[in-house]
Motif scaffolding. Structure first.
Motif, PDB file in Angstrom:
ATOM      1  N   HIS A  29      55.644 -24.882  43.993  1.00  0.00           N
ATOM      2  CA  HIS A  29      55.402 -25.151  45.193  1.00  0.00           C
ATOM      3  C   HIS A  29      55.412 -25.364  46.405  1.00  0.00           C
ATOM      4  CE1 HIS A  29      54.777 -21.708  42.877  1.00  0.00           C
ATOM      5  NE2 HIS A  29      53.526 -21.961  42.007  1.00  0.00           N
ATOM      6  N   ALA A  30      55.037 -27.499  46.072  1.00  0.00           N
ATOM      7  CA  ALA A  30      55.259 -27.918  47.065  1.00  0.00           C
ATOM      8  C   ALA A  30      56.027 -29.050  48.008  1.00  0.00           C
ATOM      9  CB  ALA A  30      53.696 -29.632  46.649  1.00  0.00           C
ATOM     10  N   GLY A  31      56.753 -28.800  46.568  1.00  0.00           N
ATOM     11  CA  GLY A  31      58.290 -29.976  47.101  1.00  0.00           C
ATOM     12  C   GLY A  31      58.422 -31.129  46.045  1.00  0.00           C
ATOM     13  N   LEU A  32      59.449 -31.945  47.205  1.00  0.00           N
ATOM     14  CA  LEU A  32      59.423 -33.281  46.520  1.00  0.00           C
ATOM     15  C   LEU A  32      57.743 -34.193  47.772  1.00  0.00           C
ATOM     16  CD1 LEU A  32      62.628 -34.290  45.605  1.00  0.00           C
ATOM     17  CD2 LEU A  32      61.333 -32.978  44.270  1.00  0.00           C
ATOM     18  N   GLY A  33      57.534 -35.480  47.033  1.00  0.00           N
ATOM     19  CA  GLY A  33      56.758 -36.607  48.156  1.00  0.00           C
ATOM     20  C   GLY A  33      55.484 -36.255  47.623  1.00  0.00           C
ATOM     21  N   PRO A  34      54.490 -35.024  47.538  1.00  0.00           N
ATOM     22  CA  PRO A  34      52.985 -34.223  47.603  1.00  0.00           C
ATOM     23  C   PRO A  34      52.294 -35.655  46.657  1.00  0.00           C
ATOM     24  CG  PRO A  34      53.863 -33.200  46.232  1.00  0.00           C
ATOM     25  CD  PRO A  34      55.358 -33.764  46.182  1.00  0.00           C
ATOM     26  N   VAL A  35      51.399 -35.951  47.454  1.00  0.00           N
ATOM     27  CA  VAL A  35      50.595 -36.911  46.994  1.00  0.00           C
ATOM     28  C   VAL A  35      49.056 -36.161  47.237  1.00  0.00           C
ATOM     29  CG1 VAL A  35      49.381 -38.979  47.407  1.00  0.00           C
ATOM     30  CG2 VAL A  35      51.620 -38.844  47.603  1.00  0.00           C
ATOM     31  N   CYS A  36      48.247 -36.314  46.127  1.00  0.00           N
ATOM     32  CA  CYS A  36      47.095 -35.792  45.792  1.00  0.00           C
ATOM     33  C   CYS A  36      45.721 -37.007  45.820  1.00  0.00           C
ATOM     34  CB  CYS A  36      46.854 -34.632  44.431  1.00  0.00           C
ATOM     35  SG  CYS A  36      45.381 -34.118  44.308  1.00  0.00           S
ATOM     36  N   ALA A  37      45.172 -36.847  45.825  1.00  0.00           N
ATOM     37  CA  ALA A  37      43.490 -38.084  45.875  1.00  0.00           C
ATOM     38  C   ALA A  37      42.885 -37.045  45.714  1.00  0.00           C
ATOM     39  CB  ALA A  37      43.702 -38.933  46.730  1.00  0.00           C
ATOM     40  N   VAL A  38      41.840 -37.209  44.918  1.00  0.00           N
ATOM     41  CA  VAL A  38      40.202 -36.961  44.059  1.00  0.00           C
ATOM     42  C   VAL A  38      39.547 -37.804  43.687  1.00  0.00           C
ATOM     43  CG1 VAL A  38      39.217 -34.563  42.859  1.00  0.00           C
ATOM     44  CG2 VAL A  38      41.534 -34.804  43.190  1.00  0.00           C
ATOM     45  N   GLU A  63      29.472 -26.051  29.338  1.00  0.00           N
ATOM     46  CA  GLU A  63      30.181 -25.041  31.059  1.00  0.00           C
ATOM     47  C   GLU A  63      29.435 -26.153  32.045  1.00  0.00           C
ATOM     48  OE1 GLU A  63      28.716 -20.993  30.507  1.00  0.00           O
ATOM     49  OE2 GLU A  63      28.961 -20.981  28.196  1.00  0.00           O
ATOM     50  N   LYS A  64      27.671 -26.110  32.366  1.00  0.00           N
ATOM     51  CA  LYS A  64      27.255 -26.871  33.401  1.00  0.00           C
ATOM     52  C   LYS A  64      27.953 -28.396  34.123  1.00  0.00           C
ATOM     53  CE  LYS A  64      22.849 -28.330  35.345  1.00  0.00           C
ATOM     54  NZ  LYS A  64      21.016 -27.963  34.688  1.00  0.00           N
ATOM     55  N   ALA A  65      28.018 -28.536  32.876  1.00  0.00           N
ATOM     56  CA  ALA A  65      29.159 -30.354  33.063  1.00  0.00           C
ATOM     57  C   ALA A  65      30.618 -29.953  33.649  1.00  0.00           C
ATOM     58  CB  ALA A  65      29.386 -30.695  31.817  1.00  0.00           C
ATOM     59  N   ALA A  66      31.290 -28.962  33.174  1.00  0.00           N
ATOM     60  CA  ALA A  66      32.071 -28.598  34.543  1.00  0.00           C
ATOM     61  C   ALA A  66      31.710 -28.089  35.370  1.00  0.00           C
ATOM     62  CB  ALA A  66      32.825 -27.082  33.444  1.00  0.00           C
ATOM     63  N   LEU A  67      31.089 -27.185  35.433  1.00  0.00           N
ATOM     64  CA  LEU A  67      31.312 -26.116  36.904  1.00  0.00           C
ATOM     65  C   LEU A  67      30.614 -27.162  37.718  1.00  0.00           C
ATOM     66  CD1 LEU A  67      29.376 -23.190  35.666  1.00  0.00           C
ATOM     67  CD2 LEU A  67      31.398 -23.432  36.525  1.00  0.00           C
ATOM     68  N   HIS A  68      29.492 -28.434  37.921  1.00  0.00           N
ATOM     69  CA  HIS A  68      28.606 -29.258  38.601  1.00  0.00           C
ATOM     70  C   HIS A  68      30.366 -30.158  38.746  1.00  0.00           C
ATOM     71  CE1 HIS A  68      26.694 -31.785  40.135  1.00  0.00           C
ATOM     72  NE2 HIS A  68      26.493 -32.974  39.826  1.00  0.00           N
ATOM     73  N   ALA A  69      30.751 -31.101  38.373  1.00  0.00           N
ATOM     74  CA  ALA A  69      32.273 -31.497  38.226  1.00  0.00           C
ATOM     75  C   ALA A  69      33.043 -30.795  39.654  1.00  0.00           C
ATOM     76  CB  ALA A  69      33.132 -31.954  37.353  1.00  0.00           C
ATOM     77  N   CYS A  70      33.273 -29.233  39.222  1.00  0.00           N
ATOM     78  CA  CYS A  70      34.406 -28.258  39.931  1.00  0.00           C
ATOM     79  C   CYS A  70      33.756 -28.459  41.669  1.00  0.00           C
ATOM     80  CB  CYS A  70      34.512 -27.164  39.667  1.00  0.00           C
ATOM     81  SG  CYS A  70      35.401 -27.445  37.806  1.00  0.00           S
ATOM     82  N   ASP A  71      31.845 -28.244  41.545  1.00  0.00           N
ATOM     83  CA  ASP A  71      31.792 -27.900  42.944  1.00  0.00           C
ATOM     84  C   ASP A  71      31.212 -29.870  43.617  1.00  0.00           C
ATOM     85  OD1 ASP A  71      30.801 -25.632  42.382  1.00  0.00           O
ATOM     86  OD2 ASP A  71      28.976 -26.383  41.679  1.00  0.00           O
ATOM     87  N   ILE A  72      31.554 -31.008  43.246  1.00  0.00           N
ATOM     88  CA  ILE A  72      31.678 -32.213  44.046  1.00  0.00           C
ATOM     89  C   ILE A  72      32.694 -33.149  43.611  1.00  0.00           C
ATOM     90  CG2 ILE A  72      31.518 -33.512  41.893  1.00  0.00           C
ATOM     91  CD1 ILE A  72      28.637 -34.779  42.922  1.00  0.00           C
ATOM     92  N   ALA A  73      33.767 -32.415  42.747  1.00  0.00           N
ATOM     93  CA  ALA A  73      35.373 -32.638  43.269  1.00  0.00           C
ATOM     94  C   ALA A  73      35.772 -32.387  44.491  1.00  0.00           C
ATOM     95  CB  ALA A  73      36.125 -32.880  41.757  1.00  0.00           C
TER      96      ALA A  73
END
Length: 316
Positions: A292-301, A156-166
């Motif tokens: 919800h975002a339509g065509l063409g959205p780009v996401c970077a993480v 759980e801690k590993a998941a939550l830490h990644a949530c916080d930092i990403a």
């Protein structure tokens, strides 16, 4: 048998298709065991689709968008979670960590919690407060910890830490789809079209939040490139701190839904700027988000490589 050692608890990890993990990754993790991914239903007209990794669904979304047809999404039923949880329990897993799409964007977490209360093994439900690979990296971190033999609390801690930092950066080429889905007021979409606004957003506290509102496509693309490179540089520095090594590395996930030119540009710029210090992962923005975002959205993480060794080619 080693005296004094606590017996290992077998921990499985569950997520949903909003994470946007590449289909090949999802398939490999399922085959390896201790992992499951639940599809979020989406509706095009009167037809419901539950396998959002099906390329046919992506094509139907494009056609439906062009035709102006009604498209919606919904949470998985509690029964879908119950089936997955009990299947993992029968395979010998004694605890499940279930990581899901932000509760501010979907009722998926509520369905998971409802099923968790009735499950035959303990289930820890985590609200990632994110989506796409912001959620996906949390899932990867949890899975790595579980496979390394970590206790449930450490998984759980590993998941939550990644949530916080990403930190997610999300480029939206137009606001029409967001307005139709009720994510923004229709008046804002009209203004956006009038002034050719191409917003760059993130997810903060579980909600979609606009960072900048560049006018004109060229200005928006230039700014998106700058922000992604800045974020990758910050992440590499963070990995140096975490790992204690002389130089850090980042894993940069770039996802698009028919926004390939920008996605490829971002990938090329990251590789050119950072070389082997940044591993680029490419995949598709999940169809349940593209509705919800339509065509063409780009996401970077970006996340430090040390947080997701299972996604790093060096396995560091």
């Amino acid at each position: 048998m080693t005296l004094g050692r606590e017996p290992r608890t077998r921990v499985a990890v569950v997520t949903d298709s909003a994470a946007g993990l590449a289909p090949c990754v999802t398939k490999e993790w399922i085959q390896t065991g201790g992992f499951a991914c639940i599809s979020l239903p989406l509706m095009i007209g009167d037809q419901i689709y539950t396998d959002s990794d099906d390329p046919g669904v992506q094509e139907r979304l494009v056609v439906a968008t062009a035709e102006g047809r009604r498209m919606t999404t919904s949470r998985p039923s509690p029964g879908a979670f119950t089936s997955v949880y009990e299947s993992l329990a029968t395979q010998g897993y004694e605890h499940i960590v279930s990581v899901h799409l932000s509760a501010e964007l979907s009722g998926t977490v509520d369905s998971a919690r409802s099923s968790a209360r009735q499950a035959s093994v303990p289930v820890s439900v985590i609200d990632s407060r994110s989506a796409a690979m912001g959620q996906g990296f949390a899932v990867a971190a949890a899975r790595d910890a579980a496979r390394a033999g970590a206790a449930p609390a450490e998984v759980e801690k590993a998941a939550l830490h990644a949530c916080d930092i990403a930190h997610m950066l999300f480029y939206v080429p137009n606001l029409d789809a967001l307005a139709k889905s009720g994510r923004i007021p229709k008046s804002l979409a009209v203004v956006g079209q009038m002034f050719q606004i191409r917003p760059i957003a993130t997810i903060a506290e579980g909600k979609l939040k606009y960072l900048e509102r560049p006018r004109q496509e060229a200005a928006a693309i230039k700014r998106m490139v700058e922000l992604v490179l800045d974020e990758a540089e910050r992440t590499i520095a963070e990995d140096t701190r975490i790992s204690g090594l002389p130089s850090g590395r980042a894993v940069v996930a770039i996802q698009d839904f028919y926004g390939r030119p920008l996605a490829e540009l971002l990938s090329e710029r990251v590789r050119t700027r950072f070389g082997e210090a940044a591993q680029v992962m490419r995949s598709t923005v999940p169809p349940v988000l593209a509705v919800h975002a339509g065509l063409g959205p780009v996401c970077a993480v970006s996340v430090p490589s040390s947080l997701v060794p299972g996604l790093s080619p060096t396995g560091r």
